[in-house]
Design a protein around this motif. Sequence first.
Motif, mmCIF file in Angstrom:
data_model
loop_
_atom_site.group_PDB
_atom_site.id
_atom_site.type_symbol
_atom_site.label_atom_id
_atom_site.label_comp_id
_atom_site.label_asym_id
_atom_site.label_seq_id
_atom_site.Cartn_x
_atom_site.Cartn_y
_atom_site.Cartn_z
ATOM 1 N N CYS A 49 0.763 -1.420 0.060
ATOM 2 C CA CYS A 49 -0.092 -0.077 -0.118
ATOM 3 C C CYS A 49 0.928 1.264 0.148
ATOM 4 C CB CYS A 49 -0.922 0.041 1.161
ATOM 5 S SG CYS A 49 -2.389 -1.197 1.182
ATOM 6 N N ARG A 56 -2.293 1.705 -3.763
ATOM 7 C CA ARG A 56 -2.961 1.681 -2.525
ATOM 8 C C ARG A 56 -4.473 1.833 -2.669
ATOM 9 N NH1 ARG A 56 -2.233 6.249 2.568
ATOM 10 N NH2 ARG A 56 -4.401 6.660 2.698
ATOM 11 N N ILE A 498 -2.529 3.981 6.372
ATOM 12 C CA ILE A 498 -3.942 3.502 5.414
ATOM 13 C C ILE A 498 -5.061 3.003 6.299
ATOM 14 C CG2 ILE A 498 -2.050 2.813 3.569
ATOM 15 C CD1 ILE A 498 -2.597 -0.284 4.607
#
Length: 501
Positions: A49, A56, A498
């Motif tokens: 990611c 991502r 994330i």
Amino acid sequence: MDVPNDALVEVTNLSSLPNEILVSIVDLFLEALDTPDIEVRQKEVTKLCSVCPKLREAILGCPKYWTTISSALRRRHLMQTYLTRSAGRDINIVLLDKDGSEACESLMDVATQDCDRWNSFSLTLSKVTSKGGFMDPREQRRLFNQSLPGLDYVLIYLQLPRLRNLRVHFGTSPSVFTPDFFTTWSFPGLQSMDLMNIAPKITPHSLTSFSLVFCNGNDSISLPLLQRFLAESTSIEKLSFSFEGEKYRRTAMPRRDVLANIRSLRLKIEESSTHAIHIVLRAFALPNLNELAIAASFNTERTFHGPPMAEVNSWKSDILLLHESFYRVSSLSLTLIGLGRKRDGVLSPLCTRFTNLKHFSLETNLVVVIVGAEGDAAEWPLQPLETIQFRECETLDVPWLRDFSSFLKRKGHWVDLHKLRIEKCDKLKRHEVLDVVPQEKLEWAEKRSAPKETFSEEPVPRSVPVDHLVGVEPLDEWDIGWDGEEPFDDDMFVEQDIFEG
């Protein structure tokens, strides 16, 4: 693929690729990891990611990467993020006591919000032991942390319409919550049950696969209760018994229950006596058994002082004689792993006692010999095999394969052999094998078609060339090829920003 020097090579920017292509790339990457470890795979997804915003976006928008929610996430908000990003898909719940009671209880609080989406549930309590009756204070704190107090409150009377797989392993018997919590659940579609240190007490009529671990003679498994369970579970076709440190403890049953529905049996054996295994197996008749898989590890340096590797061949024959149905199977898989530094001698895989065998698979790091290795008995089944598979057979090389093919031709079995499959045998190269095996008979695979069998004690790597007819040269300490790689820390989990979004 080789590219000519004068060819124009265009490097594609990841940001120009559609999400579908990026997801396919991620899938190929995860497949190449070749590990079933959930934490390892999730850490790698997390790292991907951070490669670029486009990748991502593709990963965060793909629900299948977020369907396994583990206590290894530690933090409640991360677990909630996974649940949200799974976007209504079936989810897999993994509880590991090593992550601590706080993490496990947080996971259950989050996961029970959507228990109607559970596809699989796994709970593992690891083994906790004391030395000389005294337990270090740090070990005492760890034991209390692993006891998972209060788990009963969230783990009883659950409605689980999508649950297909259940795994409950008690290396240490739970002290502060009910071990039979799952007997209060409703799971009408359950297909697979895997238990350790606990006896089955319910009979789901949808069950097709059942696994049970007999652990160190300290389990609470009752053979009469197991007989009753299996006799009533007429939908089960696949049965698996694992024996870990089983010795002489159980009482033989006066009667045998006929399990006519069982088609496949798997035995995994570590440091266990054949007598202890026999007591369990003789409690059942398996008249329709078609497939038999045996996985076992050996340390001849520690347990045996006879002729080289005689223990393995003798043990194999003893195990196959434990049940009258074993020599009648049509499919046999052997995984026999030597653990010591010196793996001398030879392994003889088959004999004429197999009357219906059609499919044979072998995985071993021992030296394999075919001709004359069963004493006065003949060396191979009388009827031709249809398929043979060698998976990660460490000592097989091209001269051995040439001798083997010549042997089958002399017996008139080569023509009837449909497929010879070779998986990850390091000493064999495809172009060399094709000089021995016709392309129409050969199946070549660089990757395993089944997960690698793991044992509590792993084998010592071998770095000395092996003569396939004479045996293995003795190894000394300087010959052992350790890779030196450090394992993952249990308390480490890659946490990126994330998870916050």
